[in-house]
Design a protein around this motif. Structure first.
Motif, PDB file in Angstrom:
ATOM      1  N   GLU A   1       0.378  -0.931   0.197  1.00  0.00           N
ATOM      2  CA  GLU A   1      -0.122   0.029  -0.212  1.00  0.00           C
ATOM      3  C   GLU A   1       0.643   0.866  -0.388  1.00  0.00           C
ATOM      4  O   GLU A   1       0.602   2.171  -1.100  1.00  0.00           O
ATOM      5  CB  GLU A   1      -0.932  -0.082   1.020  1.00  0.00           C
ATOM      6  CG  GLU A   1      -1.959  -0.717   1.199  1.00  0.00           C
ATOM      7  CD  GLU A   1      -2.896  -0.491   0.037  1.00  0.00           C
ATOM      8  OE1 GLU A   1      -3.179   0.334  -0.363  1.00  0.00           O
ATOM      9  OE2 GLU A   1      -3.453  -1.782  -1.039  1.00  0.00           O
ATOM     10  N   THR A   2       1.984   1.271   0.880  1.00  0.00           N
ATOM     11  CA  THR A   2       2.501   2.707   0.714  1.00  0.00           C
ATOM     12  C   THR A   2       4.182   2.248  -0.464  1.00  0.00           C
ATOM     13  O   THR A   2       3.636   3.579  -0.980  1.00  0.00           O
ATOM     14  CB  THR A   2       3.714   1.659   1.919  1.00  0.00           C
ATOM     15  OG1 THR A   2       3.061   2.070   3.504  1.00  0.00           O
ATOM     16  CG2 THR A   2       4.612   3.437   1.686  1.00  0.00           C
ATOM     17  N   VAL A   3       3.827   1.791  -1.060  1.00  0.00           N
ATOM     18  CA  VAL A   3       5.197   2.040  -2.845  1.00  0.00           C
ATOM     19  C   VAL A   3       3.685   1.979  -3.524  1.00  0.00           C
ATOM     20  O   VAL A   3       3.944   3.016  -4.098  1.00  0.00           O
ATOM     21  CB  VAL A   3       6.049   0.520  -2.789  1.00  0.00           C
ATOM     22  CG1 VAL A   3       5.793   0.241  -4.355  1.00  0.00           C
ATOM     23  CG2 VAL A   3       6.564  -0.176  -1.772  1.00  0.00           C
ATOM     24  N   ALA A   4       2.522   2.052  -3.581  1.00  0.00           N
ATOM     25  CA  ALA A   4       1.779   1.910  -4.196  1.00  0.00           C
ATOM     26  C   ALA A   4       1.332   3.694  -4.592  1.00  0.00           C
ATOM     27  O   ALA A   4       0.706   4.030  -5.439  1.00  0.00           O
ATOM     28  CB  ALA A   4       0.237   1.139  -4.506  1.00  0.00           C
ATOM     29  N   THR A   5       1.066   3.673  -2.936  1.00  0.00           N
ATOM     30  CA  THR A   5       0.844   4.887  -3.166  1.00  0.00           C
ATOM     31  C   THR A   5       2.081   5.904  -3.630  1.00  0.00           C
ATOM     32  O   THR A   5       1.507   7.138  -4.404  1.00  0.00           O
ATOM     33  CB  THR A   5       0.418   5.289  -1.246  1.00  0.00           C
ATOM     34  OG1 THR A   5      -1.094   5.273  -1.236  1.00  0.00           O
ATOM     35  CG2 THR A   5       0.533   7.262  -1.498  1.00  0.00           C
ATOM     36  N   GLU A   6       3.602   5.874  -3.767  1.00  0.00           N
ATOM     37  CA  GLU A   6       4.070   6.254  -3.731  1.00  0.00           C
ATOM     38  C   GLU A   6       4.070   6.456  -5.432  1.00  0.00           C
ATOM     39  O   GLU A   6       5.070   7.589  -6.235  1.00  0.00           O
ATOM     40  CB  GLU A   6       5.382   6.200  -3.539  1.00  0.00           C
ATOM     41  CG  GLU A   6       6.201   6.553  -1.892  1.00  0.00           C
ATOM     42  CD  GLU A   6       5.038   7.882  -1.438  1.00  0.00           C
ATOM     43  OE1 GLU A   6       6.596   8.724  -2.339  1.00  0.00           O
ATOM     44  OE2 GLU A   6       4.441   8.908  -0.705  1.00  0.00           O
ATOM     45  N   LEU A   7       4.268   5.359  -6.075  1.00  0.00           N
ATOM     46  CA  LEU A   7       4.000   4.653  -7.394  1.00  0.00           C
ATOM     47  C   LEU A   7       3.363   6.043  -8.105  1.00  0.00           C
ATOM     48  O   LEU A   7       3.406   6.514  -9.254  1.00  0.00           O
ATOM     49  CB  LEU A   7       4.003   3.716  -7.998  1.00  0.00           C
ATOM     50  CG  LEU A   7       5.022   2.445  -7.359  1.00  0.00           C
ATOM     51  CD1 LEU A   7       5.079   1.542  -7.751  1.00  0.00           C
ATOM     52  CD2 LEU A   7       6.562   2.356  -8.534  1.00  0.00           C
ATOM     53  N   LEU A   8       2.418   5.919  -7.073  1.00  0.00           N
ATOM     54  CA  LEU A   8       1.269   6.901  -8.454  1.00  0.00           C
ATOM     55  C   LEU A   8       1.790   8.225  -8.114  1.00  0.00           C
ATOM     56  O   LEU A   8       0.970   8.850  -9.032  1.00  0.00           O
ATOM     57  CB  LEU A   8      -0.530   6.563  -7.099  1.00  0.00           C
ATOM     58  CG  LEU A   8      -1.799   7.783  -7.117  1.00  0.00           C
ATOM     59  CD1 LEU A   8      -2.478   6.779  -8.441  1.00  0.00           C
ATOM     60  CD2 LEU A   8      -2.370   7.213  -5.691  1.00  0.00           C
ATOM     61  N   LYS A   9       1.812   8.510  -7.712  1.00  0.00           N
ATOM     62  CA  LYS A   9       2.700   9.995  -7.390  1.00  0.00           C
ATOM     63  C   LYS A   9       4.057  10.318  -8.854  1.00  0.00           C
ATOM     64  O   LYS A   9       4.187  11.518  -9.391  1.00  0.00           O
ATOM     65  CB  LYS A   9       3.669  10.597  -6.219  1.00  0.00           C
ATOM     66  CG  LYS A   9       2.902  10.654  -5.531  1.00  0.00           C
ATOM     67  CD  LYS A   9       3.563  10.770  -4.255  1.00  0.00           C
ATOM     68  CE  LYS A   9       2.683  10.825  -2.307  1.00  0.00           C
ATOM     69  NZ  LYS A   9       3.762  11.001  -1.386  1.00  0.00           N
TER      70      LYS A   9
ATOM     71  N   VAL B   1      11.952   4.716  -4.490  1.00  0.00           N
ATOM     72  CA  VAL B   1      10.623   5.046  -2.908  1.00  0.00           C
ATOM     73  C   VAL B   1      10.930   3.649  -2.367  1.00  0.00           C
ATOM     74  O   VAL B   1      11.402   2.769  -2.840  1.00  0.00           O
ATOM     75  CB  VAL B   1      10.513   4.055  -4.056  1.00  0.00           C
ATOM     76  CG1 VAL B   1       8.077   3.430  -3.553  1.00  0.00           C
ATOM     77  CG2 VAL B   1       9.363   5.514  -5.417  1.00  0.00           C
ATOM     78  N   SER B   2      10.795   3.810  -1.271  1.00  0.00           N
ATOM     79  CA  SER B   2      11.182   3.538  -0.190  1.00  0.00           C
ATOM     80  C   SER B   2      10.255   2.074   0.222  1.00  0.00           C
ATOM     81  O   SER B   2       9.487   1.689   0.212  1.00  0.00           O
ATOM     82  CB  SER B   2      10.884   3.865   1.303  1.00  0.00           C
ATOM     83  OG  SER B   2      11.080   3.380   2.585  1.00  0.00           O
ATOM     84  N   GLY B   3      10.942   0.779   0.613  1.00  0.00           N
ATOM     85  CA  GLY B   3      10.004  -0.045   0.631  1.00  0.00           C
ATOM     86  C   GLY B   3      10.910  -0.790  -0.946  1.00  0.00           C
ATOM     87  O   GLY B   3      10.114  -2.721  -1.159  1.00  0.00           O
ATOM     88  N   ILE B   4      10.940  -0.161  -1.647  1.00  0.00           N
ATOM     89  CA  ILE B   4      11.449  -1.575  -3.431  1.00  0.00           C
ATOM     90  C   ILE B   4      12.864  -1.368  -3.363  1.00  0.00           C
ATOM     91  O   ILE B   4      13.652  -0.746  -3.266  1.00  0.00           O
ATOM     92  CB  ILE B   4      11.008  -0.292  -4.249  1.00  0.00           C
ATOM     93  CG1 ILE B   4       9.444  -0.076  -4.447  1.00  0.00           C
ATOM     94  CG2 ILE B   4      11.852  -0.665  -5.733  1.00  0.00           C
ATOM     95  CD1 ILE B   4       9.706   0.733  -5.982  1.00  0.00           C
ATOM     96  N   GLN B   5      13.253  -2.703  -3.211  1.00  0.00           N
ATOM     97  CA  GLN B   5      14.032  -3.272  -2.875  1.00  0.00           C
ATOM     98  C   GLN B   5      14.664  -3.997  -4.717  1.00  0.00           C
ATOM     99  O   GLN B   5      16.388  -3.209  -4.464  1.00  0.00           O
ATOM    100  CB  GLN B   5      14.045  -5.244  -2.325  1.00  0.00           C
ATOM    101  CG  GLN B   5      15.040  -6.272  -2.500  1.00  0.00           C
ATOM    102  CD  GLN B   5      15.143  -6.651  -2.530  1.00  0.00           C
ATOM    103  OE1 GLN B   5      14.717  -7.809  -2.892  1.00  0.00           O
ATOM    104  NE2 GLN B   5      14.691  -7.793  -1.166  1.00  0.00           N
TER     105      GLN B   5
ATOM    106  N   PHE C   1       3.709  -5.838 -10.447  1.00  0.00           N
ATOM    107  CA  PHE C   1       4.088  -5.047 -11.833  1.00  0.00           C
ATOM    108  C   PHE C   1       3.352  -4.162 -12.611  1.00  0.00           C
ATOM    109  O   PHE C   1       2.429  -3.969 -11.729  1.00  0.00           O
ATOM    110  CB  PHE C   1       3.270  -6.676 -12.844  1.00  0.00           C
ATOM    111  CG  PHE C   1       4.149  -7.054 -13.606  1.00  0.00           C
ATOM    112  CD1 PHE C   1       5.656  -7.562 -13.818  1.00  0.00           C
ATOM    113  CD2 PHE C   1       3.712  -7.067 -15.294  1.00  0.00           C
ATOM    114  CE1 PHE C   1       6.079  -7.808 -15.403  1.00  0.00           C
ATOM    115  CE2 PHE C   1       4.849  -7.219 -16.735  1.00  0.00           C
ATOM    116  CZ  PHE C   1       5.592  -7.510 -16.171  1.00  0.00           C
ATOM    117  N   ALA C   2       4.790  -3.489 -12.902  1.00  0.00           N
ATOM    118  CA  ALA C   2       3.524  -1.767 -13.321  1.00  0.00           C
ATOM    119  C   ALA C   2       4.121  -2.047 -14.410  1.00  0.00           C
ATOM    120  O   ALA C   2       5.021  -1.989 -15.114  1.00  0.00           O
ATOM    121  CB  ALA C   2       4.444  -0.566 -13.093  1.00  0.00           C
TER     122      ALA C   2
END
Length: 162
Positions: free
Chosen positions: A84-92, A131-135, A109-110
């Protein structure tokens, strides 16, 4: 999610015609499926209220506007609970045009769209990988999109007799 039993073949025919041409007037749809334009309007409002129809889109060929790179990213997360946190950041990030929470080796998968390889590098290096949380990510470049179509709902719509 429950299947919606309030949808009938008339609704599916309306959806089928609008998926082929979202600009088709309701009066034309009505003529093709032998109902009034008002009936089409009422049924569309009903499907919007039910959440089946969530709006409409203008489909653009981004390559004709100079955005020549489409890519897909397999994204590994530090922990799947960070989705959820990463998806919110990717939305930006505007170049990220869709994301999927997936099973398999990737958590996400994006799809991204960029102007060129330099822009792709900037998006990957300066935006996504920060993005924090992406390895880590794995990038796949699309060479061609051959098929992009809606799901056929198995209803036949009469063809115009010209």
């Amino acid at each position: 999610m429950e299947k919606n039993l309030e949808i009938d073949n008339v609704d599916l025919k309306i959806l089928t015609l609008l998926m082929e041409d979202a600009n088709m007037p309701y009066t034309e749809i009505g003529k093709r499926i032998f109902v009034s334009g008002g009936t089409v309007h009422v049924r569309m409002k009903k499907m919007e209220q039910m959440g089946i129809v969530r709006g409409s889109q203008l489909v653009i060929d981004h390559t004709k506007l100079g955005w020549d790179i489409s890519g897909f990213l397999g994204i590994y997360l530090d922990k799947s609970s960070l989705y959820e946190t990463v998806a919110t950041e990717l939305l930006k990030i505007p170049e990220v045009v869709n994301i999927h929470y997936t099973t398999g080796i990737y958590s996400i998968f994006a799809k991204i769209v960029c102007r060129d390889t330099q822009h792709l590098r900037e998006v990957l290096h300066d935006k996504i990988q920060k993005v924090s949380g992406i390895q880590r990510t794995e990038t796949f470049i699309s060479l061609e999109e051959r098929i992009s179509r809606p799901i056929p709902f198995g209803v036949n719509v009469p063809m115009d007799k010209e």
